[in-house]
Scaffold this motif. Structure first.
Motif, PDB file in Angstrom:
ATOM      1  N   MET A 259     -35.120  50.313 -43.541  1.00  9.17           N
ATOM      2  CA  MET A 259     -36.175  50.048 -44.481  1.00  9.17           C
ATOM      3  C   MET A 259     -36.528  48.559 -44.424  1.00  9.17           C
ATOM      4  N   ALA A 260     -37.796  48.237 -44.347  1.00  6.81           N
ATOM      5  CA  ALA A 260     -38.249  46.855 -44.242  1.00  6.81           C
ATOM      6  C   ALA A 260     -38.064  46.116 -45.563  1.00  6.81           C
ATOM      7  N   ARG A 261     -37.684  44.847 -45.436  1.00  5.42           N
ATOM      8  CA  ARG A 261     -37.563  44.023 -46.636  1.00  5.42           C
ATOM      9  C   ARG A 261     -38.951  43.633 -47.123  1.00  5.42           C
ATOM     10  N   LYS A 262     -39.096  43.565 -48.432  1.00  7.46           N
ATOM     11  CA  LYS A 262     -40.361  43.153 -49.016  1.00  7.46           C
ATOM     12  C   LYS A 262     -40.470  41.634 -48.935  1.00  7.46           C
ATOM     13  N   LYS A 263     -41.603  41.134 -48.449  1.00  7.77           N
ATOM     14  CA  LYS A 263     -41.814  39.699 -48.345  1.00  7.77           C
ATOM     15  C   LYS A 263     -42.022  39.092 -49.724  1.00  7.77           C
ATOM     16  N   GLN A 264     -41.486  37.891 -49.895  1.00  6.35           N
ATOM     17  CA  GLN A 264     -41.723  37.143 -51.120  1.00  6.35           C
ATOM     18  C   GLN A 264     -43.161  36.627 -51.092  1.00  6.35           C
ATOM     19  N   PRO A 265     -43.855  36.614 -52.219  1.00  7.89           N
ATOM     20  CA  PRO A 265     -45.204  36.056 -52.235  1.00  7.89           C
ATOM     21  C   PRO A 265     -45.170  34.551 -51.966  1.00  7.89           C
ATOM     22  N   LEU A 266     -46.186  34.059 -51.285  1.00 12.11           N
ATOM     23  CA  LEU A 266     -46.268  32.633 -50.995  1.00 12.11           C
ATOM     24  C   LEU A 266     -46.638  31.856 -52.251  1.00 12.11           C
ATOM     25  N   PRO A 267     -46.089  30.648 -52.408  1.00  9.67           N
ATOM     26  CA  PRO A 267     -46.548  29.795 -53.505  1.00  9.67           C
ATOM     27  C   PRO A 267     -48.042  29.534 -53.345  1.00  9.67           C
ATOM     28  N   HIS A 268     -48.737  29.375 -54.432  1.00 11.86           N
ATOM     29  CA  HIS A 268     -50.185  29.238 -54.430  1.00 11.86           C
ATOM     30  C   HIS A 268     -50.549  27.983 -55.227  1.00 11.86           C
ATOM     31  N   TYR A 269     -51.291  27.085 -54.614  1.00 11.98           N
ATOM     32  CA  TYR A 269     -51.713  25.851 -55.275  1.00 11.98           C
ATOM     33  C   TYR A 269     -53.224  25.835 -55.382  1.00 11.98           C
ATOM     34  N   ARG A 270     -53.719  25.069 -56.348  1.00 13.62           N
ATOM     35  CA  ARG A 270     -55.160  24.968 -56.537  1.00 13.62           C
ATOM     36  C   ARG A 270     -55.564  23.494 -56.583  1.00 13.62           C
ATOM     37  N   ASN A 271     -56.325  23.070 -55.580  1.00 14.76           N
ATOM     38  CA  ASN A 271     -56.889  21.728 -55.446  1.00 14.76           C
ATOM     39  C   ASN A 271     -55.874  20.608 -55.236  1.00 14.76           C
ATOM     40  N   THR A 272     -54.608  20.820 -55.461  1.00 17.05           N
ATOM     41  CA  THR A 272     -53.588  19.802 -55.229  1.00 17.05           C
ATOM     42  C   THR A 272     -52.291  20.492 -54.814  1.00 17.05           C
ATOM     43  N   TYR A 273     -51.431  19.760 -54.119  1.00 22.05           N
ATOM     44  CA  TYR A 273     -50.186  20.346 -53.632  1.00 22.05           C
ATOM     45  C   TYR A 273     -49.174  19.228 -53.382  1.00 22.05           C
ATOM     46  N   PRO A 274     -47.887  19.548 -53.267  1.00 20.95           N
ATOM     47  CA  PRO A 274     -46.852  18.537 -53.067  1.00 20.95           C
ATOM     48  C   PRO A 274     -46.996  17.809 -51.728  1.00 20.95           C
ATOM     49  N   ASP A 275     -46.519  16.566 -51.679  1.00 15.17           N
ATOM     50  CA  ASP A 275     -46.572  15.768 -50.448  1.00 15.17           C
ATOM     51  C   ASP A 275     -45.756  16.375 -49.314  1.00 15.17           C
ATOM     52  N   SER A 276     -44.821  17.256 -49.633  1.00 15.23           N
ATOM     53  CA  SER A 276     -43.989  17.877 -48.596  1.00 15.23           C
ATOM     54  C   SER A 276     -44.759  18.916 -47.786  1.00 15.23           C
ATOM     55  N   LEU A 277     -45.963  19.269 -48.245  1.00 14.87           N
ATOM     56  CA  LEU A 277     -46.807  20.249 -47.561  1.00 14.87           C
ATOM     57  C   LEU A 277     -48.053  19.573 -47.008  1.00 14.87           C
ATOM     58  N   ALA A 278     -48.643  20.176 -45.984  1.00 16.80           N
ATOM     59  CA  ALA A 278     -49.858  19.630 -45.381  1.00 16.80           C
ATOM     60  C   ALA A 278     -50.679  20.766 -44.782  1.00 16.80           C
ATOM     61  N   THR A 279     -51.984  20.552 -44.720  1.00 19.00           N
ATOM     62  CA  THR A 279     -52.842  21.512 -44.027  1.00 19.00           C
ATOM     63  C   THR A 279     -52.661  21.305 -42.521  1.00 19.00           C
ATOM     64  N   GLN A 280     -53.092  22.255 -41.754  1.00 18.74           N
ATOM     65  CA  GLN A 280     -52.997  22.151 -40.297  1.00 18.74           C
ATOM     66  C   GLN A 280     -53.818  20.954 -39.807  1.00 18.74           C
ATOM     67  N   GLU A 281     -54.958  20.720 -40.427  1.00 16.13           N
ATOM     68  CA  GLU A 281     -55.813  19.589 -40.046  1.00 16.13           C
ATOM     69  C   GLU A 281     -55.128  18.254 -40.342  1.00 16.13           C
ATOM     70  N   GLU A 282     -54.453  18.157 -41.478  1.00 18.47           N
ATOM     71  CA  GLU A 282     -53.728  16.930 -41.807  1.00 18.47           C
ATOM     72  C   GLU A 282     -52.617  16.673 -40.793  1.00 18.47           C
ATOM     73  N   LEU A 283     -51.892  17.719 -40.427  1.00 18.47           N
ATOM     74  CA  LEU A 283     -50.838  17.561 -39.423  1.00 18.47           C
ATOM     75  C   LEU A 283     -51.423  17.106 -38.089  1.00 18.47           C
ATOM     76  N   LYS A 284     -52.544  17.694 -37.708  1.00 19.22           N
ATOM     77  CA  LYS A 284     -53.181  17.348 -36.437  1.00 19.22           C
ATOM     78  C   LYS A 284     -53.569  15.869 -36.405  1.00 19.22           C
ATOM     79  N   LEU A 285     -54.071  15.343 -37.520  1.00 17.35           N
ATOM     80  CA  LEU A 285     -54.438  13.929 -37.600  1.00 17.35           C
ATOM     81  C   LEU A 285     -53.212  13.025 -37.429  1.00 17.35           C
ATOM     82  N   GLU A 286     -52.039  13.548 -37.704  1.00 21.95           N
ATOM     83  CA  GLU A 286     -50.789  12.804 -37.556  1.00 21.95           C
ATOM     84  C   GLU A 286     -50.119  13.075 -36.208  1.00 21.95           C
ATOM     85  N   GLY A 287     -50.812  13.817 -35.319  1.00 19.53           N
ATOM     86  CA  GLY A 287     -50.249  14.135 -34.007  1.00 19.53           C
ATOM     87  C   GLY A 287     -49.213  15.238 -34.057  1.00 19.53           C
TER      88      GLY A 287
END
Length: 74
Positions: A1-29
């Motif tokens: 039986m497959a394990r149920k995935k935990q829901p992803l945390p959801h942020y609105r307009n702001t988020y912790p510094d430990s996270l980044a969008t793919q575009e932000e990461l790309k700008l940092e190489g």
């Protein structure tokens, strides 16, 4: 039986510094260290709104490094 995935945390307009969008990461190489996002960002900027993935900065890898294979243990 497959394990149920935990829901992803959801942020609105702001988020912790430990996270980044793919575009932000790309700008940092960097790119996400794994294909799945760690959280979701719902954003609104003027007339534009949307949803994008957020990735752990600590797991990011240099752009020239091959991406790991998708996880199959889910």
């Amino acid at each position: 039986m497959a394990r149920k995935k935990q829901p992803l945390p959801h942020y609105r307009n702001t988020y912790p510094d430990s996270l980044a969008t793919q575009e932000e990461l790309k700008l940092e190489g960097l790119k996400p260290g794994r294909p799945e996002p760690a959280a979701l960002l719902e954003y609104e900027r003027g007339d534009i709104s949307g949803l994008c993935g957020l990735h752990e900065r600590a797991e990011a890898v240099p752009l020239d490094q091959p991406s790991p294979a998708p996880r199959t243990d889910q």
